[in-house]
Write a protein that holds these residues in place. Structure first.
Motif, short mmCIF file in Angstrom:
data_model
loop_
_atom_site.label_atom_id
_atom_site.label_comp_id
_atom_site.label_asym_id
_atom_site.label_seq_id
_atom_site.Cartn_x
_atom_site.Cartn_y
_atom_site.Cartn_z
N UNK A 1 -11.15 -0.03 1.17
CA UNK A 1 -10.76 1.25 0.60
C UNK A 1 -12.02 1.88 0.05
N UNK A 2 -12.43 2.99 0.63
CA UNK A 2 -13.67 3.66 0.26
C UNK A 2 -13.37 5.05 -0.30
N UNK A 3 -13.64 5.23 -1.58
CA UNK A 3 -13.51 6.54 -2.21
C UNK A 3 -14.82 6.84 -2.91
N UNK A 4 -14.91 8.01 -3.56
CA UNK A 4 -16.13 8.35 -4.30
C UNK A 4 -16.46 7.28 -5.33
N UNK A 5 -15.45 6.80 -6.03
CA UNK A 5 -15.71 5.88 -7.13
C UNK A 5 -15.34 4.43 -6.90
N UNK A 6 -14.68 4.13 -5.78
CA UNK A 6 -14.18 2.76 -5.55
C UNK A 6 -14.56 2.28 -4.16
N UNK B 1 0.82 -1.22 0.00
CA UNK B 1 0.00 0.00 0.00
C UNK B 1 0.85 1.27 0.00
N UNK B 2 1.81 1.35 0.94
CA UNK B 2 2.62 2.56 1.07
C UNK B 2 3.44 2.86 -0.20
N UNK B 3 4.11 1.85 -0.79
CA UNK B 3 4.85 2.15 -2.03
C UNK B 3 3.93 2.59 -3.18
N UNK B 4 2.71 2.07 -3.24
CA UNK B 4 1.78 2.44 -4.31
C UNK B 4 1.20 3.84 -4.14
N UNK B 5 0.74 4.16 -2.92
CA UNK B 5 0.02 5.41 -2.72
C UNK B 5 0.72 6.42 -1.81
N UNK B 6 1.58 5.94 -0.91
CA UNK B 6 2.29 6.85 -0.03
C UNK B 6 1.44 7.50 1.05
N UNK B 7 0.22 6.99 1.24
CA UNK B 7 -0.66 7.49 2.30
C UNK B 7 -1.70 6.42 2.62
N UNK B 8 -2.48 6.66 3.66
CA UNK B 8 -3.53 5.72 4.06
C UNK B 8 -4.92 6.35 3.93
N UNK B 9 -5.02 7.38 3.11
CA UNK B 9 -6.30 8.05 2.90
C UNK B 9 -7.34 7.06 2.38
N UNK B 10 -8.49 7.05 2.99
CA UNK B 10 -9.65 6.25 2.60
C UNK B 10 -9.48 4.74 2.84
N UNK C 1 -19.02 -11.40 0.71
CA UNK C 1 -18.21 -10.22 0.37
C UNK C 1 -18.02 -10.08 -1.14
N UNK C 2 -17.93 -11.20 -1.82
CA UNK C 2 -17.75 -11.17 -3.28
C UNK C 2 -18.96 -10.56 -3.98
N UNK C 3 -20.14 -10.83 -3.48
CA UNK C 3 -21.36 -10.38 -4.14
C UNK C 3 -22.07 -9.23 -3.44
N UNK C 4 -21.42 -8.66 -2.43
CA UNK C 4 -22.01 -7.53 -1.69
C UNK C 4 -22.12 -6.31 -2.60
N UNK C 5 -23.29 -5.77 -2.66
CA UNK C 5 -23.50 -4.53 -3.43
C UNK C 5 -23.33 -3.34 -2.50
N UNK C 6 -22.69 -2.32 -3.01
CA UNK C 6 -22.45 -1.12 -2.20
C UNK C 6 -23.72 -0.32 -2.01
#
Length: 113
Positions: A72-77, A42-51, A108-113
């Motif tokens: 990981x919860x963002x507006x689109x993901x 995670x850290x090498x990819x994004x450099x933070x723990x936001x969301x 979890x595989x089929x959970x709808x947001x």
């Protein structure tokens, strides 16, 4: 900020926001494998723990709690991340635990947001 400092702040932030079982689950559940994931991936990819939410609780169709290692919860993901360690997911499994884990993964595989 280096990884160790950022990770300590990240975990403390989530501990401070939680109570009861959610807090206890984070204290008990975020261990070596989860920290290695944070450090090596995670850290090498994004450099933070936001969301990124550790030990995130999701209720199934019966109202039973499942705790995901990370969400990981963002507006689109909305992404569930599970770290599968040998001990809890293989060595320490009996039939009932294995069945529960399959049900959990299917939900979890089929959970709808």
């Amino acid at each position: 900020m280096n990884f160790d400092k950022a990770h300590a702040v990240y975990i403390q932030y989530h501990l401070d926001k939680r109570m009861g079982e959610r807090r206890g689950r984070l204290k008990r559940g975020h261990r070596e494998a989860e920290k290695l994931f944070c450090h090596n991936i995670w850290w090498p990819l994004l450099g933070n723990f936001d969301h990124l939410h550790p030990e995130f609780e999701i209720l199934d169709w019966r109202g039973l709690s499942y705790f995901c290692d990370f969400v990981w919860l963002t507006q689109g993901v909305k992404l569930v991340i599970e770290i599968k360690g040998f001990g809890p997911h293989v060595r320490d499994m009996d039939r009932k635990k294995y069945c529960n884990e399959l049900n959990r993964e299917t939900f979890l595989k089929y959970k709808k947001a």
